[in-house]
Motif scaffolding. Sequence first.
Motif, PDB file in Angstrom:
ATOM      1  N   ILE A  10      31.504  56.297  40.535  1.00 38.13           N
ATOM      2  CA  ILE A  10      31.189  55.844  41.894  1.00 38.13           C
ATOM      3  C   ILE A  10      30.751  57.030  42.739  1.00 38.13           C
ATOM      4  N   ARG A  11      31.467  58.135  42.637  1.00 38.88           N
ATOM      5  CA  ARG A  11      31.095  59.341  43.402  1.00 38.88           C
ATOM      6  C   ARG A  11      29.694  59.828  43.023  1.00 38.88           C
ATOM      7  N   ASP A  12      29.336  59.711  41.745  1.00 42.10           N
ATOM      8  CA  ASP A  12      28.023  60.154  41.275  1.00 42.10           C
ATOM      9  C   ASP A  12      26.896  59.239  41.737  1.00 42.10           C
ATOM     10  N   SER A  13      27.238  58.032  42.116  1.00 44.34           N
ATOM     11  CA  SER A  13      26.228  57.105  42.642  1.00 44.34           C
ATOM     12  C   SER A  13      26.088  57.349  44.143  1.00 44.34           C
ATOM     13  N   SER A  14      25.306  56.538  44.783  1.00 43.24           N
ATOM     14  CA  SER A  14      25.131  56.696  46.231  1.00 43.24           C
ATOM     15  C   SER A  14      26.196  55.942  47.025  1.00 43.24           C
ATOM     16  N   LEU A  15      27.181  55.359  46.337  1.00 46.62           N
ATOM     17  CA  LEU A  15      28.218  54.581  47.020  1.00 46.62           C
ATOM     18  C   LEU A  15      29.315  55.488  47.584  1.00 46.62           C
ATOM     19  N   ARG A  16      29.842  55.062  48.718  1.00 49.16           N
ATOM     20  CA  ARG A  16      31.017  55.738  49.282  1.00 49.16           C
ATOM     21  C   ARG A  16      32.256  55.155  48.618  1.00 49.16           C
ATOM     22  N   LEU A  17      33.243  55.970  48.406  1.00 48.10           N
ATOM     23  CA  LEU A  17      34.487  55.537  47.786  1.00 48.10           C
ATOM     24  C   LEU A  17      35.462  55.130  48.894  1.00 48.10           C
ATOM     25  N   THR A  18      35.345  53.876  49.341  1.00 44.96           N
ATOM     26  CA  THR A  18      36.158  53.367  50.445  1.00 44.96           C
ATOM     27  C   THR A  18      37.482  52.790  49.925  1.00 44.96           C
ATOM     28  N   LYS A  19      38.405  52.526  50.846  1.00 43.05           N
ATOM     29  CA  LYS A  19      39.685  51.908  50.460  1.00 43.05           C
ATOM     30  C   LYS A  19      39.457  50.543  49.820  1.00 43.05           C
ATOM     31  N   THR A  61      31.348  44.352  47.372  1.00 45.01           N
ATOM     32  CA  THR A  61      31.870  45.449  46.557  1.00 45.01           C
ATOM     33  C   THR A  61      31.615  45.180  45.077  1.00 45.01           C
ATOM     34  N   LEU A  62      31.878  43.955  44.643  1.00 48.61           N
ATOM     35  CA  LEU A  62      31.633  43.602  43.241  1.00 48.61           C
ATOM     36  C   LEU A  62      30.157  43.730  42.892  1.00 48.61           C
ATOM     37  N   GLU A  63      29.297  43.311  43.802  1.00 49.94           N
ATOM     38  CA  GLU A  63      27.853  43.430  43.572  1.00 49.94           C
ATOM     39  C   GLU A  63      27.452  44.898  43.449  1.00 49.94           C
ATOM     40  N   ALA A  64      27.969  45.732  44.331  1.00 51.72           N
ATOM     41  CA  ALA A  64      27.635  47.161  44.304  1.00 51.72           C
ATOM     42  C   ALA A  64      28.164  47.829  43.037  1.00 51.72           C
ATOM     43  N   LEU A  65      29.390  47.513  42.653  1.00 56.95           N
ATOM     44  CA  LEU A  65      29.976  48.107  41.451  1.00 56.95           C
ATOM     45  C   LEU A  65      29.288  47.603  40.184  1.00 56.95           C
ATOM     46  N   THR A  66      28.773  46.387  40.233  1.00 57.03           N
ATOM     47  CA  THR A  66      28.012  45.849  39.100  1.00 57.03           C
ATOM     48  C   THR A  66      26.678  46.584  38.966  1.00 57.03           C
ATOM     49  N   LYS A  67      26.022  46.839  40.097  1.00 56.45           N
ATOM     50  CA  LYS A  67      24.721  47.527  40.064  1.00 56.45           C
ATOM     51  C   LYS A  67      24.804  48.910  39.445  1.00 56.45           C
ATOM     52  N   ILE A  68      25.924  49.605  39.650  1.00 61.72           N
ATOM     53  CA  ILE A  68      26.037  50.957  39.086  1.00 61.72           C
ATOM     54  C   ILE A  68      26.712  50.953  37.712  1.00 61.72           C
ATOM     55  N   VAL A  70      29.777  49.883  36.733  1.00 68.14           N
ATOM     56  CA  VAL A  70      31.218  50.083  36.638  1.00 68.14           C
ATOM     57  C   VAL A  70      31.925  48.756  36.347  1.00 68.14           C
ATOM     58  N   VAL A  71      31.365  47.692  36.887  1.00 68.77           N
ATOM     59  CA  VAL A  71      31.912  46.349  36.725  1.00 68.77           C
ATOM     60  C   VAL A  71      30.829  45.486  36.098  1.00 68.77           C
ATOM     61  N   GLU A  72      31.239  44.488  35.324  1.00 77.26           N
ATOM     62  CA  GLU A  72      30.281  43.539  34.779  1.00 77.26           C
ATOM     63  C   GLU A  72      30.713  42.121  35.104  1.00 77.26           C
ATOM     64  N   GLN A  73      29.711  41.281  35.248  1.00 75.13           N
ATOM     65  CA  GLN A  73      29.951  39.873  35.551  1.00 75.13           C
ATOM     66  C   GLN A  73      30.094  39.100  34.251  1.00 75.13           C
ATOM     67  N   VAL A  74      31.078  38.228  34.223  1.00 76.18           N
ATOM     68  CA  VAL A  74      31.321  37.385  33.065  1.00 76.18           C
ATOM     69  C   VAL A  74      31.178  35.952  33.541  1.00 76.18           C
ATOM     70  N   GLU A  75      30.312  35.203  32.895  1.00 79.37           N
ATOM     71  CA  GLU A  75      30.094  33.814  33.307  1.00 79.37           C
ATOM     72  C   GLU A  75      31.291  32.950  32.954  1.00 79.37           C
ATOM     73  N   HIS A  76      31.595  32.049  33.823  1.00 78.66           N
ATOM     74  CA  HIS A  76      32.658  31.075  33.584  1.00 78.66           C
ATOM     75  C   HIS A  76      32.257  29.828  34.337  1.00 78.66           C
ATOM     76  N   SER A  77      31.855  28.800  33.633  1.00 77.72           N
ATOM     77  CA  SER A  77      31.227  27.655  34.280  1.00 77.72           C
ATOM     78  C   SER A  77      32.154  26.833  35.158  1.00 77.72           C
ATOM     79  N   VAL A  78      33.455  26.884  34.941  1.00 74.24           N
ATOM     80  CA  VAL A  78      34.370  26.075  35.735  1.00 74.24           C
ATOM     81  C   VAL A  78      34.719  26.774  37.051  1.00 74.24           C
TER      82      VAL A  78
END
Length: 146
Positions: A10-19, A61-68, A70-78
């Motif tokens: 996160i620090r290496d990306s352009s994102l700030r490391l917020t609480k 936050t999830l969108e930003a972490l996914t773009k870099i 760090v996080v990935e989206q997992v589909e769940h249809s329900v």
Amino acid sequence: MTLESLYERIRDSSLRLTKGKLAVLECLYHQHASLTAQEIFDRVSTQSDLESLDLVTVYRTLEALTKIGVVEQVEHSVKGRKFQIAGRSHSHTVHCIVCGVDVEMKECLLESIEQKIEAQTGFRALRHTVNFYGECPLCISSEHEA
């Protein structure tokens, strides 16, 4: 992957490391299952120093972490989109169509199928999503008792 290495990404990306980012990341890191944004919000919003955190911020936050990556989206249809730390092994969900309970299977049983697909087609699967729908043991037993 350690929590510190995720902080570093996160620090290496352009994102700030917020609480808020830290709370979302730590929540996902300490879970061994994928979570929806609502489930993450429910867990982190009880922290006294995050009273101003709202569900929209968790989604952003999830969108930003996914773009870099760090996080990935997992589909769940329900339950909609679920999230997990990127690169973690995944599981599949069994969903009861009667009571709505979800149970995550602890292992992936599709690795041999992926190998066969690659052997037959040359196509290498990078990920897959599978959800099973049926009736849980409790619903089956109550159905038979009625």
